[in-house]
Design an enzyme around this catalytic site. Sequence first.
Site, PDB file in Angstrom:
ATOM      1  N   ASP A 127       0.468  -1.310   0.283  1.00  0.00           N
ATOM      2  CA  ASP A 127      -0.049   0.093  -0.034  1.00  0.00           C
ATOM      3  C   ASP A 127       0.854   0.608   0.332  1.00  0.00           C
ATOM      4  O   ASP A 127       2.027   0.963   0.552  1.00  0.00           O
ATOM      5  CB  ASP A 127      -0.774   0.233   1.160  1.00  0.00           C
ATOM      6  CG  ASP A 127      -2.231  -0.816   1.305  1.00  0.00           C
ATOM      7  OD1 ASP A 127      -2.312  -1.815  -0.094  1.00  0.00           O
ATOM      8  OD2 ASP A 127      -2.973  -0.893   2.257  1.00  0.00           O
ATOM      9  N   ARG A 178      -0.578  -0.955  -8.155  1.00  0.00           N
ATOM     10  CA  ARG A 178      -1.495   0.206  -8.146  1.00  0.00           C
ATOM     11  C   ARG A 178      -1.758   0.938  -8.635  1.00  0.00           C
ATOM     12  O   ARG A 178      -1.045   1.764  -7.284  1.00  0.00           O
ATOM     13  CB  ARG A 178      -1.857  -0.785  -7.198  1.00  0.00           C
ATOM     14  CG  ARG A 178      -3.844  -0.244  -6.778  1.00  0.00           C
ATOM     15  CD  ARG A 178      -3.988  -0.185  -5.039  1.00  0.00           C
ATOM     16  NE  ARG A 178      -4.449  -1.625  -4.920  1.00  0.00           N
ATOM     17  CZ  ARG A 178      -3.511  -2.490  -3.181  1.00  0.00           C
ATOM     18  NH1 ARG A 178      -2.625  -1.294  -2.539  1.00  0.00           N
ATOM     19  NH2 ARG A 178      -4.341  -3.453  -3.428  1.00  0.00           N
ATOM     20  N   LYS A 181      -6.299   7.718  -6.519  1.00  0.00           N
ATOM     21  CA  LYS A 181      -5.948   8.630  -6.199  1.00  0.00           C
ATOM     22  C   LYS A 181      -5.151   9.375  -5.198  1.00  0.00           C
ATOM     23  O   LYS A 181      -4.312  10.090  -4.947  1.00  0.00           O
ATOM     24  CB  LYS A 181      -7.157   9.490  -6.172  1.00  0.00           C
ATOM     25  CG  LYS A 181      -8.012   9.544  -7.398  1.00  0.00           C
ATOM     26  CD  LYS A 181      -9.524   9.915  -6.539  1.00  0.00           C
ATOM     27  CE  LYS A 181     -10.615   9.669  -8.572  1.00  0.00           C
ATOM     28  NZ  LYS A 181     -11.459  10.143  -8.327  1.00  0.00           N
ATOM     29  N   THR A 225      -9.769   2.694  -8.210  1.00  0.00           N
ATOM     30  CA  THR A 225     -11.191   3.601  -8.029  1.00  0.00           C
ATOM     31  C   THR A 225     -12.312   3.400  -7.981  1.00  0.00           C
ATOM     32  O   THR A 225     -12.838   2.032  -8.958  1.00  0.00           O
ATOM     33  CB  THR A 225     -10.553   4.310  -9.397  1.00  0.00           C
ATOM     34  OG1 THR A 225     -11.416   5.595  -9.473  1.00  0.00           O
ATOM     35  CG2 THR A 225     -11.125   4.414 -10.532  1.00  0.00           C
ATOM     36  N   HIS A 226     -13.265   3.957  -7.614  1.00  0.00           N
ATOM     37  CA  HIS A 226     -15.050   4.257  -7.580  1.00  0.00           C
ATOM     38  C   HIS A 226     -14.886   4.909  -8.470  1.00  0.00           C
ATOM     39  O   HIS A 226     -15.888   5.102  -8.882  1.00  0.00           O
ATOM     40  CB  HIS A 226     -15.863   4.041  -6.449  1.00  0.00           C
ATOM     41  CG  HIS A 226     -14.783   3.797  -5.092  1.00  0.00           C
ATOM     42  ND1 HIS A 226     -13.657   3.937  -4.475  1.00  0.00           N
ATOM     43  CD2 HIS A 226     -14.351   2.171  -4.996  1.00  0.00           C
ATOM     44  CE1 HIS A 226     -12.868   2.983  -3.475  1.00  0.00           C
ATOM     45  NE2 HIS A 226     -13.635   1.634  -3.910  1.00  0.00           N
ATOM     46  N   ARG A 288     -11.952   5.851   5.947  1.00  0.00           N
ATOM     47  CA  ARG A 288     -13.218   6.070   4.456  1.00  0.00           C
ATOM     48  C   ARG A 288     -14.309   6.990   4.730  1.00  0.00           C
ATOM     49  O   ARG A 288     -15.056   7.128   3.854  1.00  0.00           O
ATOM     50  CB  ARG A 288     -13.734   4.233   5.077  1.00  0.00           C
ATOM     51  CG  ARG A 288     -13.165   3.403   4.444  1.00  0.00           C
ATOM     52  CD  ARG A 288     -12.904   3.162   2.765  1.00  0.00           C
ATOM     53  NE  ARG A 288     -11.827   4.239   2.330  1.00  0.00           N
ATOM     54  CZ  ARG A 288     -10.335   4.158   2.320  1.00  0.00           C
ATOM     55  NH1 ARG A 288      -9.913   3.029   2.919  1.00  0.00           N
ATOM     56  NH2 ARG A 288      -9.523   4.959   1.813  1.00  0.00           N
TER      57      ARG A 288
HETATM   58  P1  FAD Z   1     -13.511   9.139  -5.453  1.00  0.00           P
HETATM   59  O1  FAD Z   1     -14.275  10.571  -6.428  1.00  0.00           O
HETATM   60  O2  FAD Z   1     -13.032   9.656  -3.891  1.00  0.00           O
HETATM   61  O3  FAD Z   1     -14.534   8.503  -5.146  1.00  0.00           O
HETATM   62  C1  FAD Z   1     -15.698   8.417  -6.650  1.00  0.00           C
HETATM   63  C2  FAD Z   1     -17.082   8.234  -5.846  1.00  0.00           C
HETATM   64  O4  FAD Z   1     -16.869   6.718  -5.233  1.00  0.00           O
HETATM   65  C3  FAD Z   1     -18.099   8.814  -5.189  1.00  0.00           C
HETATM   66  O5  FAD Z   1     -18.452   9.983  -5.636  1.00  0.00           O
HETATM   67  C4  FAD Z   1     -18.572   7.778  -4.119  1.00  0.00           C
HETATM   68  O6  FAD Z   1     -20.394   7.943  -4.998  1.00  0.00           O
HETATM   69  C5  FAD Z   1     -17.955   6.945  -4.405  1.00  0.00           C
HETATM   70  N1  FAD Z   1     -17.259   6.599  -2.617  1.00  0.00           N
HETATM   71  C6  FAD Z   1     -15.942   6.907  -2.874  1.00  0.00           C
HETATM   72  N2  FAD Z   1     -15.343   6.463  -1.110  1.00  0.00           N
HETATM   73  C7  FAD Z   1     -16.582   6.576  -0.874  1.00  0.00           C
HETATM   74  C8  FAD Z   1     -16.574   5.852   0.773  1.00  0.00           C
HETATM   75  N3  FAD Z   1     -15.865   5.364   1.465  1.00  0.00           N
HETATM   76  N4  FAD Z   1     -17.838   5.712   1.152  1.00  0.00           N
HETATM   77  C9  FAD Z   1     -18.852   5.865  -0.405  1.00  0.00           C
HETATM   78  N5  FAD Z   1     -18.868   6.002  -1.155  1.00  0.00           N
HETATM   79  C10 FAD Z   1     -17.874   6.257  -2.011  1.00  0.00           C
HETATM   80  N6  FAD Z   1      -5.043   5.642  -1.411  1.00  0.00           N
HETATM   81  C11 FAD Z   1      -3.924   5.463  -0.758  1.00  0.00           C
HETATM   82  O7  FAD Z   1      -3.651   6.371  -0.449  1.00  0.00           O
HETATM   83  N7  FAD Z   1      -3.229   4.048  -0.417  1.00  0.00           N
HETATM   84  C12 FAD Z   1      -3.142   3.173  -0.913  1.00  0.00           C
HETATM   85  O8  FAD Z   1      -2.847   2.272  -0.851  1.00  0.00           O
HETATM   86  C13 FAD Z   1      -4.984   2.922  -1.354  1.00  0.00           C
HETATM   87  N8  FAD Z   1      -4.789   1.854  -1.845  1.00  0.00           N
HETATM   88  C14 FAD Z   1      -6.385   1.392  -2.375  1.00  0.00           C
HETATM   89  C15 FAD Z   1      -6.617   0.014  -3.042  1.00  0.00           C
HETATM   90  C16 FAD Z   1      -7.776  -0.023  -3.448  1.00  0.00           C
HETATM   91  C17 FAD Z   1      -8.411  -1.087  -4.180  1.00  0.00           C
HETATM   92  C18 FAD Z   1      -8.475   1.162  -3.590  1.00  0.00           C
HETATM   93  C19 FAD Z   1      -9.797   0.492  -4.161  1.00  0.00           C
HETATM   94  C20 FAD Z   1      -8.279   2.206  -3.358  1.00  0.00           C
HETATM   95  C21 FAD Z   1      -7.415   2.435  -2.137  1.00  0.00           C
HETATM   96  N9  FAD Z   1      -6.799   3.477  -1.709  1.00  0.00           N
HETATM   97  C22 FAD Z   1      -5.722   4.389  -1.579  1.00  0.00           C
HETATM   98  C23 FAD Z   1      -7.725   4.861  -1.831  1.00  0.00           C
HETATM   99  C24 FAD Z   1      -7.358   5.827  -2.987  1.00  0.00           C
HETATM  100  O9  FAD Z   1      -6.737   6.830  -2.949  1.00  0.00           O
HETATM  101  C25 FAD Z   1      -9.311   6.882  -2.617  1.00  0.00           C
HETATM  102  O10 FAD Z   1      -8.779   7.355  -1.645  1.00  0.00           O
HETATM  103  C26 FAD Z   1     -10.410   6.081  -2.796  1.00  0.00           C
HETATM  104  O11 FAD Z   1     -10.505   5.285  -3.906  1.00  0.00           O
HETATM  105  C27 FAD Z   1     -11.213   7.341  -3.140  1.00  0.00           C
HETATM  106  O12 FAD Z   1     -10.980   7.614  -4.552  1.00  0.00           O
HETATM  107  P2  FAD Z   1     -11.437   7.101  -5.993  1.00  0.00           P
HETATM  108  O13 FAD Z   1     -10.774   6.865  -6.863  1.00  0.00           O
HETATM  109  O14 FAD Z   1     -12.433   6.504  -5.837  1.00  0.00           O
HETATM  110  O15 FAD Z   1     -12.431   8.369  -6.670  1.00  0.00           O
END
Ligand code: FAD
Length: 306
Positions: A127, A178, A181, A225-226, A288
């Site tokens: 991570d 991986r 953001k 990402t989501h 989260r």
């Molecule tokens: P966003 O714009 O934040 O989210 C897109 C949409 O997803 C939002 O509009 C909402 O509908 C939904 N969503 C997102 N988060 C939530 C939530 N918590 N609750 C409800 N709905 C939500 N970050 C690190 O700094 N280091 C890491 O090692 C790391 N590992 C990761 C591993 C995986 C498999 C994933 C999926 C994420 C990881 N992250 C990590 C977190 C990542 O950096 C983001 O903070 C997180 O994924 C939210 O960004 P997003 O790209 O989904 O976009």
Amino acid sequence: RLLLSLSCNQRWQNYLASVPAVWYMSRRFIAGETTEEAIKTARLLNELGIMASLHYLGEEAAEGTEARASRDAYIAALDAIASERVESNISIRLTQLGLGLDDALCYENAESIVEHAAALGNVVYIDAEGSMHYQAALDLYRRLRERHDNVGMTVQAQLFRSQSDVETLIKEGVAHLRLCKGIYPESPSVAYPAGEIVREKLLDLVRAMFRPESRQRGVYPAVATHDDLVINWVRRYTYYHRVPADAYEFQMLYGVRRDRQRWLADQGYRLRVYIPYGTNWYPYFMRRLAERPANLLFFIRALAGP
Ligand code: FAD
């Protein structure tokens, strides 16, 4: 910012983690406290055509015994994945294994995990933590990679340095990479502000990973990402450039956008869900909540009680 600061405050942690409503809410994002619960969750996801990555929850180790206990928990997770035959790899945090406390111990712990995973034919992702640990984590990844093929790294699009890191990693022959953001609050001297620009930067990294030369070098990108704009961009790109479905994967977090997870799996995309578990669930849960303002209201209502 309030939730992120609560995530590292010990007094609030002692209080909030003992509130039953908070524990109950956390179960949306956390599989449970034990390896068995994590395996059960992975199996349920596997039944839906979704792969898993188990993550044993923990923050920075304060002493060597704590770091070794985390190593043992990861090794136990690898054994359970193999014996229960679930489709899952693992994701580790280096500070949990001693990075910043005793870097030599951290390397020893990480290498034991990676060697154990190799013997079982499994892969270990590292991570990405805050930028203050990033160079040390990258150095440790490179040392591991000199001797092991089954280790992957995470890069955060929000950091200025990531484009150049990804280019270098591709040249060095990174396999599992991986892209996300980035969740950690960073100084404007090292990172872009959250929002549209970070999405653009994430897409730049994804583009670099999908270049034919990168693919020829064996790069296997995981787009974590989501965000529908990013997901749909990847779907369009891979369709028009005929990138095979098994040449990359999407990754999402357990409990986030479950509808989208099902949909992607049903459409035949490779999707892996990151499954956190363990007793130290509070800081991860607060991170989260912090990601989505709507979650704050949900949280306050639960604290206020029925
Ligand atoms: P966003 O714009 O934040 O989210 C897109 C949409 O997803 C939002 O509009 C909402 O509908 C939904 N969503 C997102 N988060 C939530 C939530 N918590 N609750 C409800 N709905 C939500 N970050 C690190 O700094 N280091 C890491 O090692 C790391 N590992 C990761 C591993 C995986 C498999 C994933 C999926 C994420 C990881 N992250 C990590 C977190 C990542 O950096 C983001 O903070 C997180 O994924 C939210 O960004 P997003 O790209 O989904 O976009």
